[in-house]
Design an enzyme around this catalytic site. Structure first.
Site, PDB file in Angstrom:
ATOM      1  N   TYR A  43       5.543  -3.856  -6.098  1.00 55.78           N
ATOM      2  CA  TYR A  43       4.781  -3.947  -7.477  1.00 55.78           C
ATOM      3  C   TYR A  43       5.691  -2.844  -8.428  1.00 55.78           C
ATOM      4  CZ  TYR A  43       0.903  -1.131  -9.432  1.00 55.78           C
ATOM      5  OH  TYR A  43      -0.481  -0.920 -10.289  1.00 55.78           O
ATOM      6  N   GLY A  94       0.887  -1.514   0.245  1.00 56.22           N
ATOM      7  CA  GLY A  94       0.119  -0.092  -0.191  1.00 56.22           C
ATOM      8  C   GLY A  94       1.002   1.007   0.216  1.00 56.22           C
ATOM      9  N   ARG A  95       0.085   2.006   0.187  1.00 53.68           N
ATOM     10  CA  ARG A  95       1.362   3.422   0.882  1.00 53.68           C
ATOM     11  C   ARG A  95       1.753   4.028   1.853  1.00 53.68           C
ATOM     12  NH1 ARG A  95      -1.940   8.856   0.188  1.00 53.68           N
ATOM     13  NH2 ARG A  95      -3.480   7.433   0.843  1.00 53.68           N
ATOM     14  N   GLU A 140       5.925   3.960   1.478  1.00 57.57           N
ATOM     15  CA  GLU A 140       6.254   4.976   0.980  1.00 57.57           C
ATOM     16  C   GLU A 140       6.654   6.264   2.328  1.00 57.57           C
ATOM     17  OE1 GLU A 140       4.276   8.930  -1.092  1.00 57.57           O
ATOM     18  OE2 GLU A 140       3.592   6.966  -1.822  1.00 57.57           O
ATOM     19  N   CYS A 170       3.916  -6.462  -2.695  1.00 62.11           N
ATOM     20  CA  CYS A 170       3.268  -5.090  -2.978  1.00 62.11           C
ATOM     21  C   CYS A 170       4.343  -3.458  -3.257  1.00 62.11           C
ATOM     22  CB  CYS A 170       2.410  -3.970  -2.856  1.00 62.11           C
ATOM     23  SG  CYS A 170       1.285  -2.970  -3.801  1.00 62.11           S
ATOM     24  N   HIS A 171       3.960  -2.606  -2.426  1.00 62.18           N
ATOM     25  CA  HIS A 171       5.335  -1.477  -2.039  1.00 62.18           C
ATOM     26  C   HIS A 171       6.026  -1.646  -0.820  1.00 62.18           C
ATOM     27  CE1 HIS A 171       2.583   0.644  -4.893  1.00 62.18           C
ATOM     28  NE2 HIS A 171       3.542   1.177  -4.894  1.00 62.18           N
TER      29      HIS A 171
END
Length: 191
Positions: free
Chosen positions: A137, A87-88, A91, A117-118
């Site tokens: 991702y 997800g985010r 980050e 993913c991330h």
């Protein structure tokens, strides 16, 4: 009982947080979900990412997820493995030195790590990916390559294992990443 540390933060991907948290507990693991600046009982919000035909995933507000271990109380030496949700949240979590130190510990100690993913953005932040093969991702591929890792482009339901590290591109590979993660943890599931 094996203990797993789960790293997450606000707008972590819903499936990539809830499913490992619940599945690993169902299999008998103690799973401690942590987030910087959060304590046991605090909530983070999740995001639901889906692939609906646009050039990238769509994002919708997900569920509230309760953190069950205070971040400041974590002793990484107590854990058998680390799971990094996507997800985010990766980050911005990679900007927290304490989070990066946790990931470095598991890499340096050769303890099992799953990242989806991330989530591999946290692996990139360690500077310890030189020569490692992993997936993520696809938008994370340039970061992996710049960090000296080898990005492996695979179908969405495939996980990549390189030593103590298991990665996948999204929740679509849950079956593959969990089979591989359990394998590197040395756990065989008998049904």
């Amino acid at each position: 009982m094996k203990k797993i540390l789960l790293l997450a933060g606000d707008f972590t991907e819903d499936y990539e947080t809830m499913v490992p948290f619940q599945l690993l507990q169902t299999l008998g693991f103690q799973v401690d979900a942590i987030c910087p600046d959060k304590k046991a009982g605090d909530m983070i919000c999740t995001a639901i990412h889906d692939f609906e035909g646009e050039q990238t995933y769509s994002e919708k507000r997900g569920h509230n997820f309760m953190i069950n271990k205070s971040f400041d109380e974590v002793n990484v030496e107590e854990y058998d493995g680390l799971y990094i949700s996507g997800g985010r949240s990766p980050e911005y979590l990679r900007l927290d030195k304490r989070v990066v130190d946790i990931v470095c510990y598991f890499l340096n100690e050769n303890k099992p790590i799953g990242a989806v993913c991330h989530g591999p953005q946290l692996l990139v932040a360690t500077g310890l990916l030189k020569g490692r093969k992993l997936t993520a991702y696809p938008s994370v591929a340039p970061e992996i390559t710049a960090a000296g890792g080898e990005f492996v482009d695979v179908e969405g339901d495939v996980a990549i294992t390189d030593g103590n590290l298991v990665t996948s591109q999204s929740w679509a590979a849950h079956i593959s990443i969990f089979k591989a993660f359990l394998s590197i943890l040395g756990v065989k599931v008998k049904l």
